[in-house]
Enzyme design. Structure first.
Site, short mmCIF file in Angstrom:
data_model
loop_
_atom_site.label_atom_id
_atom_site.label_comp_id
_atom_site.label_asym_id
_atom_site.label_seq_id
_atom_site.Cartn_x
_atom_site.Cartn_y
_atom_site.Cartn_z
N GLY A 46 -27.86 -32.50 -25.56
CA GLY A 46 -27.38 -33.88 -25.58
C GLY A 46 -25.96 -34.15 -24.94
CD GLN A 51 -20.42 -34.84 -26.27
OE1 GLN A 51 -21.62 -35.43 -25.98
NE2 GLN A 51 -20.25 -33.84 -26.33
CB CYS A 92 -20.35 -30.74 -30.31
SG CYS A 92 -19.93 -32.26 -29.40
CD GLU A 135 -25.38 -35.92 -28.13
OE1 GLU A 135 -24.33 -36.55 -27.86
OE2 GLU A 135 -25.71 -34.92 -28.40
NI NI Z 1 -21.71 -33.67 -29.50
#
Ligand code: NI
Length: 171
Positions: A46, A51, A92, A135
């Site tokens: 994801g 990001q 992540c 997310e």
């Molecule tokens: Ni993440």
């Protein structure tokens, strides 16, 4: 194919709150395509626009083993969560090489727009429910390490700052 630069924790830009997408147009579709390329290349399951330093409410997810089931969520909102909780070991792309347990609601219902700008709803559990919550947190400027103890978070932040500096020095 365009790869985007993924911000690394504790970059302060990861804490910006994303704005809703006004219209699902060609610009948004290009962002989605680039985000998908970036997620598959990493590889990750994801990616939130936050990001890649784009502060609009866009999320891409693919939890399939073959990595051929792209899911796109534009302006996603959690509209229901179960009272039952479940703990998963999360990671992540913005927190490379760190994994830790986070407890979240086991099931969620999310509404969002698809790539045609059409609204849809999904109710899910398991990895997809974890992923959606993870997310959507990004879009609110929240990184999963914020669920961990201050001690752990400080240690992660310290190690990643060092890692980023080393990567920059190598260039
Ligand atoms: Ni993440």
């Amino acid at each position: 194919m365009a790869l985007l630069n993924v911000l690394c924790y504790p970059d302060p830009r990861l804490h910006k709150v994303a704005k809703p997408v006004a219209q699902v147009d060609a610009r948004i579709k290009k962002i989605v395509a680039d985000m998908a390329d970036t997620m598959y290349e990493a590889p990750g399951v994801g990616l939130a626009a936050t990001q890649v330093d784009i502060h609009e409410r866009i999320v891409v997810i693919d939890i399939s083993e073959e990595q051929n089931e792209l899911r796109v969520f534009i302006n996603p909102e959690i509209i229901w969560v179960s009272s039952e909780k479940k703990s998963w070991r999360e990671g992540c792309l913005s927190v490379p090489e760190f994994y830790d347990e986070v407890e979240r609601p086991a099931q969620v219902r999310v509404k969002a727009l698809d790539l045609d700008g059409k609204e849809f709803e999904i109710e899910t559990d398991g990895l997809l429910a974890v992923c959606l919550q993870h997310e959507l947190d990004h879009l609110q400027g929240k990184v999963f390490v914020e669920y961990l103890s201050i001690l752990k978070r400080t240690r992660i932040s310290h190690k990643l700052k060092k890692r980023t500096k080393e990567l920059l020095d190598e260039r």
